[in-house]
Every structure is written in C-alpha cells, then in structure tokens.
Write a protein that holds these residues in place. Structure first.
Motif, PDB file in Angstrom:
ATOM      1  N   ASP A   1       2.990 -11.152   5.013  1.00  0.00           N
ATOM      2  CA  ASP A   1       2.053 -10.599   5.994  1.00  0.00           C
ATOM      3  C   ASP A   1       0.725 -11.355   5.881  1.00  0.00           C
ATOM      4  O   ASP A   1       0.077 -11.314   4.845  1.00  0.00           O
TER       5      ASP A   1
ATOM      6  N   ALA B   1       1.160   1.427  -6.815  1.00  0.00           N
ATOM      7  CA  ALA B   1       0.047   1.244  -5.887  1.00  0.00           C
ATOM      8  C   ALA B   1      -1.059   0.401  -6.527  1.00  0.00           C
ATOM      9  O   ALA B   1      -1.824  -0.259  -5.831  1.00  0.00           O
TER      10      ALA B   1
ATOM     11  N   PHE C   1       3.433  -8.146  -3.458  1.00  0.00           N
ATOM     12  CA  PHE C   1       3.344  -7.379  -2.212  1.00  0.00           C
ATOM     13  C   PHE C   1       4.344  -7.889  -1.180  1.00  0.00           C
ATOM     14  O   PHE C   1       4.997  -7.110  -0.484  1.00  0.00           O
TER      15      PHE C   1
ATOM     16  N   ARG D   1       7.629  -6.577  -1.989  1.00  0.00           N
ATOM     17  CA  ARG D   1       7.695  -5.131  -1.782  1.00  0.00           C
ATOM     18  C   ARG D   1       8.021  -4.788  -0.341  1.00  0.00           C
ATOM     19  O   ARG D   1       8.785  -3.870  -0.059  1.00  0.00           O
TER      20      ARG D   1
ATOM     21  N   ASN E   1       3.996   6.548   0.386  1.00  0.00           N
ATOM     22  CA  ASN E   1       4.745   6.926  -0.819  1.00  0.00           C
ATOM     23  C   ASN E   1       4.212   8.220  -1.418  1.00  0.00           C
ATOM     24  O   ASN E   1       4.979   9.063  -1.880  1.00  0.00           O
ATOM     25  N   THR E   2       2.885   8.358  -1.405  1.00  0.00           N
ATOM     26  CA  THR E   2       2.282   9.577  -1.939  1.00  0.00           C
ATOM     27  C   THR E   2       2.691  10.794  -1.111  1.00  0.00           C
ATOM     28  O   THR E   2       2.946  11.863  -1.649  1.00  0.00           O
TER      29      THR E   2
ATOM     30  N   ASN F   1      -5.166  11.354  -1.973  1.00  0.00           N
ATOM     31  CA  ASN F   1      -4.079  11.311  -0.988  1.00  0.00           C
ATOM     32  C   ASN F   1      -3.226  12.563  -1.075  1.00  0.00           C
ATOM     33  O   ASN F   1      -2.847  13.153  -0.060  1.00  0.00           O
ATOM     34  N   LEU F   2      -2.900  12.957  -2.312  1.00  0.00           N
ATOM     35  CA  LEU F   2      -2.072  14.157  -2.491  1.00  0.00           C
ATOM     36  C   LEU F   2      -2.790  15.385  -1.968  1.00  0.00           C
ATOM     37  O   LEU F   2      -2.174  16.313  -1.459  1.00  0.00           O
TER      38      LEU F   2
ATOM     39  N   LEU G   1       0.965   1.845   2.979  1.00  0.00           N
ATOM     40  CA  LEU G   1       2.261   1.985   2.292  1.00  0.00           C
ATOM     41  C   LEU G   1       2.118   2.900   1.076  1.00  0.00           C
ATOM     42  O   LEU G   1       2.943   3.792   0.849  1.00  0.00           O
ATOM     43  N   ASN G   2       1.054   2.704   0.288  1.00  0.00           N
ATOM     44  CA  ASN G   2       0.838   3.551  -0.885  1.00  0.00           C
ATOM     45  C   ASN G   2       0.642   5.008  -0.477  1.00  0.00           C
ATOM     46  O   ASN G   2       1.148   5.917  -1.113  1.00  0.00           O
ATOM     47  N   LEU G   3      -0.082   5.203   0.613  1.00  0.00           N
ATOM     48  CA  LEU G   3      -0.324   6.548   1.125  1.00  0.00           C
ATOM     49  C   LEU G   3       1.000   7.194   1.537  1.00  0.00           C
ATOM     50  O   LEU G   3       1.261   8.361   1.237  1.00  0.00           O
TER      51      LEU G   3
ATOM     52  N   ASN H   1       4.356   5.942  -8.934  1.00  0.00           N
ATOM     53  CA  ASN H   1       3.672   5.682  -7.665  1.00  0.00           C
ATOM     54  C   ASN H   1       2.295   5.085  -7.891  1.00  0.00           C
ATOM     55  O   ASN H   1       1.895   4.141  -7.218  1.00  0.00           O
TER      56      ASN H   1
ATOM     57  N   ALA I   1      -2.789  -2.576   5.475  1.00  0.00           N
ATOM     58  CA  ALA I   1      -1.332  -2.464   5.445  1.00  0.00           C
ATOM     59  C   ALA I   1      -0.828  -1.889   4.124  1.00  0.00           C
ATOM     60  O   ALA I   1      -0.034  -0.947   4.117  1.00  0.00           O
ATOM     61  N   GLU I   2      -1.285  -2.455   3.017  1.00  0.00           N
ATOM     62  CA  GLU I   2      -0.766  -1.969   1.735  1.00  0.00           C
ATOM     63  C   GLU I   2      -1.269  -0.569   1.384  1.00  0.00           C
ATOM     64  O   GLU I   2      -0.485   0.268   0.955  1.00  0.00           O
ATOM     65  N   PRO I   3      -2.563  -0.278   1.586  1.00  0.00           N
ATOM     66  CA  PRO I   3      -2.998   1.101   1.342  1.00  0.00           C
ATOM     67  C   PRO I   3      -2.186   2.123   2.139  1.00  0.00           C
ATOM     68  O   PRO I   3      -1.895   3.208   1.650  1.00  0.00           O
TER      69      PRO I   3
ATOM     70  N   TYR J   1      -9.514  -7.275  -0.646  1.00  0.00           N
ATOM     71  CA  TYR J   1      -9.096  -6.872  -1.997  1.00  0.00           C
ATOM     72  C   TYR J   1      -9.980  -7.472  -3.088  1.00  0.00           C
ATOM     73  O   TYR J   1     -10.051  -6.932  -4.181  1.00  0.00           O
TER      74      TYR J   1
ATOM     75  N   ASN K   1       5.389  10.409  -9.543  1.00  0.00           N
ATOM     76  CA  ASN K   1       4.028  10.173  -9.064  1.00  0.00           C
ATOM     77  C   ASN K   1       3.296   9.185  -9.969  1.00  0.00           C
ATOM     78  O   ASN K   1       2.519   8.361  -9.497  1.00  0.00           O
TER      79      ASN K   1
ATOM     80  N   ASN L   1      -4.759   8.153  -5.399  1.00  0.00           N
ATOM     81  CA  ASN L   1      -3.511   8.904  -5.342  1.00  0.00           C
ATOM     82  C   ASN L   1      -3.792  10.405  -5.269  1.00  0.00           C
ATOM     83  O   ASN L   1      -3.205  11.122  -4.454  1.00  0.00           O
TER      84      ASN L   1
END
Lengths: 327, 330
Positions: free
Chosen positions: B249, B58, B241, B244, A81-82, B296-297, A77-79, B54, A73-75, B256, B51, B293
């Motif tokens: 959840d 993250a 979290f 956020r 945002n990216t 992902n980009l 969300l981060n994705l 970000n 779930a959180e990854p 993690y 970014n 990140n």
C-alpha cells in the motif's frame, strides 16, 4: 519513595482525566459493530446518523467507531481487530482501501460474524481470492453519479455544445474518485462529443489544490465551459477560482456529495449542481438489511442507493421526496 | 534516579540492579502498569490473551520504527523519513513479488534492501554533503513517498505469494508472525545497544561528537551505518505491514515517523542524543499501544486518543526534566 508516589498520582490523575469521557463498555448480546473511515467529514457524519436512526427503528444495539483520518489504513485495521474482541454479530465496515481490513474481515468470518461492505470499497476479485464472503455490499453507485453529472451538463449546455471541460479527480489511487471521473468522462463522450475533456487532474480531495488546478487550466483554456469535480469540497474550490477570474457565468461547475456547504453554495447561485449521495439512507438501509440477513431472510448482494442531482431549481421547489435524506 | 528512601537496602539495591542494568526509567514502566490496570478495570475485554496479542500486533510496525528512531536520535541524529520509507519498502516488495514474479524470499529481501538503500542515501548526504539530517530526511520523506506512488501507480499492489503472506498472517503456536519478528528484533536491538561496542559508540556520538572523535571513533562512518540501519528497520516494518494485508500500500506508514519518535521519547530517549534504551522505547511504544487499544475497546473517539497520546508525551518528558532538575538541586 514519597515523591515518587506523588508523581505517579499526577500521572494517573492526567490519565483519569483523559478517560473521564470514556464510559465503560459492556458486551451486549447481538451487537452490530460499525467501522467507518473517519467522522471528520459530513458525509460519514450523515451516514452514522442514518445508522443510529436505522438501529433505533429496528431496535438493535450497535457500537460505532472510526479511524482518525481517511488515510489511516493500519490504525483502522488495528481498530477493526479490537472491535472483534467485543464479539459483535455483524461487522458493517467502510474500509479505507480494498485491502487494509482483509485480515480482520477474515477473522470475523472465521468467528461466524456477518461482514458487510459499507460504501463499496472492497474489491470482489480480492475477496474471492481471500475466500471472504460478504453478506452484502451497500453504497452509492459512483460511476452512475459521475454519469449523472455529465447528463446535467449536457442538459444545461445542449447536445451540440462545444468547448473545453475540466475534470478534477480525487486522490491518486482512490477508487471512489476514479469511478466518478470515469463515469463522467464516458457519459459525456457519449452524449456530447463536442464537449472535450481537456484535462483530468488529481485534486487530492483538497479545496485549495482544486482552486489552483482551475486557475492553471483557465490560463490555458480561457474559454472553459464546464468543470466536474469528484467531490463537493473541490467543486467549491473551483467555484472560488472561477468567480475570482470573473468567469462565473461562463463555466458550469458540478460537484458530488450534496454536502451542506454545497447546498448553501447552490442556493446562493454559485455552484451549479451537486450529485447528492444519500449517505444517511446508506447507513439506515445497511442496518435494516443486516437485521434481515440475521433473521435468515434473503438480502440483495449488491444494494445501490440512488443518487440525486441537486440544482437551485430542485432545492427551491423542494418537491423531490428524496430531499429529506439530504443531510 | 533520585530516591529519598528512609530505609536503604533491598529496595534501593533492587532499583539499582534492575533499572540501571536494563537502562530504563522506572516511571514509564509504572505508567504502563497503572495504565493497563485502569484499562482492565474499565473494560471487560482488556485482560485476555487474544487482546494482549492484539496490542503487540498493533504495536509491531510502530515498535520496529521506534527502534530505528532510538538508535538515530540516541546518536544525536534524526530520521524523519521512517514512515515514507516503510511505505516505499512495502510497495517495492510487493512489486518484485507480484509484477516481476520473483520468489517470496526475494520479495521479502527487496523490502529490507529498498529501506536500507533509502537509509544509505540519507547517510551519504548527511556525512558527505554536509546537509543537516533534518533537511535530508525531510527531503527523503517526500522522495520515498512519491517513489512509492510512482512504482505502484497510486494503487494497492495486491496478491502476494503464500510464504510472504505467512510472514504477516501466520500464527505458529497461536502467536502472530509479526509479533514474533518484532520481539526478536527488539531483543537483538536491545542487546546491541546496551552491551556492544557499536551501541556504546552510538550513544557516545550523541553525548559529544568531538569527544567521540578524540576517542578514535570513526564518526562519519558510524553515522552512515546508523542511517542505513534505520532505513533497513523501516524496510522491515514495511515488510511486516505489507505481509499483514497481503498487499503493498503506497500510503502505508503515513506520519508514522512522528509516532515512532514519540514512543522513543516517552521511553526515555534524549531528543538531543546521548541517552536511550530499546527496552525503554518498547515500554513507550506499549504505553501508546495500550492507550490506543484500551480507548478503542471503550469506544472513545479517535480524536481523544490523539489528545491522550500527546498529553502522555509531554507528561513523560516533564517528569524526566523534573527528576534531572531535582538531582542538580540536591
């Protein structure tokens, strides 16, 4: 610092290798961002295929990304945002649950990006409270899919049939699985009160777990007549358990999804039916409708893509026009 | 740190002062810089303030968990329940605020208290019942996750009061609140570990428990405090979290604990205790954050991201061992 430099080089080399398959991404005007749950599942694979073909036909550019699993779930969300950094004109999102993407969807809306709910995982009440307006929602109607499963079972066994039925739910807390199981149970009660759901247990989308549940229930109800599983993987697990117990002819088993494994099993005469979702069509129509919305045309707020009951007869006849979308 | 430089003086001195005082490995910092440079070259979106924020946002939850991992692993222990306790605490906070209607501060405190309680149970069992930390925290991984699902009935608890949401979504001066909380936590944790008696004792425990005992450190008591602290930090991560996404959840923080341990190890924490620094761990967490990140980009499939992070972990420890072996050969 000689050895140091050598070491760093080794590191950058490794990173270079890790990046070798990453082609530099450049911002395109009017790109659509497509965010999926995961691609590690044929369902989402078929949907992304539909997105690709739809984008090709519509002549639009898109970039598609997915989280590593449908639990991340959180990854995700981060994705999300990216992805906003690339400033797409629309975000077509399949959220892992009803709340994990909210901050990102809000940010997208503030930036004037159109937001689309792919596969209907967002909760309208929650969206209203957050002040998020989605352009439209598109997906299969899961309650209807469950109901179709019940209709097939009653059609096969007759309205006056009696006997115990097992429902294998999805993951505890997953809306999709809940809707399918509820849709099935409600319709069955309506059509054939003699067919009684004796157990409704979570199989966690897991083939092995579904097989164990089936074994346990067969021990308790040796006269079991039907099993409805909330997805094909679990239905196939149930099939194995039923055949291993030598009750293949006695129990009718129905899954949901219409994935390739299920189609194969139906053709082999093992699984009785699967309520096929048409994810390919969902992906394709999502892109088409986003294009319409951006062009300023009006789009239905809630687009339900039909589901189709696949049986050996339907597959062998091959006359059903929707079959071309079963991937 | 082995340096064979032909001209001692400024560089060596600079290295000594900066590196030894801050307790970090220069390599990991260089890797972070190189990695960032590579990403900046490959993606036009990488080098921007939004970014950068970000990446920090993250990294915030994993970063807080990694701080906990550094303390516990540095002391020669292990906490596998971090991710599950994070999920439990978010659900606990949301349940207290939404279902019981408690005011925001109580809801926020409930997150940290729930985490601390789970950590306290870990510490008691490890030091009083003599069950190995690996086993106790592995058991807690299942217990806490199950309890989170029981409390929330397997569903997301949505709709927190405004103050709680502000903790996750507010942006004073344009900086996300979770980033502010994460950075402050990291600075405090760094100072405590590097400069206080408590921090010194923590590492002494990991270095040699019998020596620590002989030196008069109350080993069991210290361990209990450490596991409680670890749980409280997992509670803080859960709180961040939860705030956020405006909901508790029950599946938050899945797996993690391993990511947090990875960050700590990349950052130079010794898996068997006795060495570790928060600054190093933060660099480790940022290496993973930048990698994720950036990939992902670049729209690289998440499968490759997992491979890349795994490779970086092994490489980081390999370089570490290489240094140690070279030093012992000299």
């Amino acid at each position: 610092m000689q050895p140091f430099v050598a070491k760093i080089n080794r590191f950058t080399l490794a990173l270079g290798v890790a990046m070798a398959f990453a082609a530099p991404a450049i911002a395109e005007d009017g790109e659509y961002g497509v965010l999926m749950k995961t691609l590690a599942n044929p369902f989402w694979g078929a949907m992304s295929q539909g997105v690709e073909d739809g984008a090709k036909e519509a002549g639009v550019k898109y970039f598609l990304q997915a989280a590593e699993s449908d639990q991340a779930a959180e990854p995700q969300l981060n994705l999300c945002n990216t992805m906003l950094e690339r400033k797409p004109v629309a975000m077509i999102t399949a959220a892992i649950n009803s709340t994990n993407l909210l901050p990102c969807l809000k940010a997208a809306q503030d930036a004037g990006i159109k937001v689309v709910d792919l596969d209907g995982n967002l909760d309208q009440a929650v969206l209203d409270k957050e002040g998020i307006k989605i352009t439209f929602r598109i997906g299969s109607d899961n309650v209807a899919a469950g109901a179709q499963g019940a209709e097939y079972l009653v059609e096969k066994l007759g309205k006056d049939a009696k006997g115990p039925v097992l429902v294998i739910e999805g993951l505890s807390g997953n809306v999709t699985g809940q809707r399918r199981a509820q849709g099935f149970a409600a319709r069955l009660k309506e059509l054939a009160p003699g067919l009684e759901v004796v157990a409704s247990l979570p199989g966690d989308w897991d083939r092995g777990k579904a097989a164990s549940i089936t074994n346990d229930i067969l021990t308790r109800n040796p006269d079991l007549v039907g099993i409805f599983a909330a997805n094909d993987g679990m239905a196939l697990g149930a099939v194995e358990a039923v055949y291993a117990a030598g009750k293949g002819d006695q129990v009718t088993i129905i899954g949901v999804d219409g994935n390739s494994d299920a189609v194969k099993s139906i053709k082999d005469g093992r699984l009785n039916a699967s309520v096929a979702q048409l994810p390919y069509l969902v992906g394709k129509q999502a892109v088409e409708n986003v294009k319409k919305a951006i062009a300023g045309e009006s789009v239905t707020a809630d687009i339900a893509v039909p589901t189709l009951v696949l049986t050996k007869d339907v597959l062998d006849a091959g006359k059903e026009p929707m079959l071309q979308y079963v991937k | 740190m082995a340096h064979e430089t032909s001209q001692p003086g400024l560089w060596a001195r600079a290295q000594r002062t900066s590196v030894e005082q801050l307790h970090i490995r220069l390599e990991s910092f260089i890797v972070l810089i190189v990695l960032s440079a590579v990403m900046a070259i490959l993606s036009p979106f990488f080098l921007s303030l939004s970014n950068f924020l970000n990446i920090l946002l993250a990294t915030s939850t994993i970063g807080v968990l990694a701080i906990a991992a550094t303390y516990v692993i540095g002391s020669g222990g292990l906490d596998l329940s971090l991710g599950s306790v994070m999920g439990l605490s978010g659900v606990a906070g949301a349940y207290v605020a939404v279902n019981l209607g408690a005011p925001s501060p109580v809801g926020l405190a409930a997150c940290i208290l729930a985490g601390a309680a789970a950590g306290c149970v870990n510490g008691q069992l490890i030091t009083r019942a003599f069950v190995p930390a690996f086993i106790v925290t592995l058991g807690m991984l299942g217990l806490a996750r199950g309890l989170a699902l029981v409390i929330s009935d397997g569903r997301v608890i949505y709709g927190l009061p405004a103050v709680m949401v502000y903790v996750g979504q507010g942006r004073p001066l344009g900086i996300p609140m979770p980033v502010i909380i994460f950075v402050i936590t990291a600075i405090v944790a760094h100072c405590v570990l590097a400069y206080s008696k408590f921090g010194c004792h923590t590492m002494a425990l990991g270095d040699s428990e019998s020596a620590a005992r002989a030196a008069g450190i109350r080993v069991e008591r210290h361990r209990r405090i450490l596991y409680t602290l670890s749980g409280a930090l997992a509670g803080l991560a859960g709180m961040l979290f939860m705030a956020r996404i405006n909901s508790g959840d029950p599946t938050a923080g899945l797996n993690y604990e391993l990511t947090a341990i990875t960050a700590a190890i990349i950052g130079g924490t010794n898996l068997f205790g006795g060495r570790g620094s928060i600054l190093g761990t933060m660099i480790g967490a940022l290496i993973m954050g930048v990698l994720q990140n950036g990939l992902n980009l670049l729209a690289v499939q998440s499968y490759y991201q997992q491979m890349a992070i795994g490779a970086v972990l092994i490489l980081a420890v390999f370089i570490d061992q290489y240094q140690v072996r070279k030093e012992s050969r000299v």
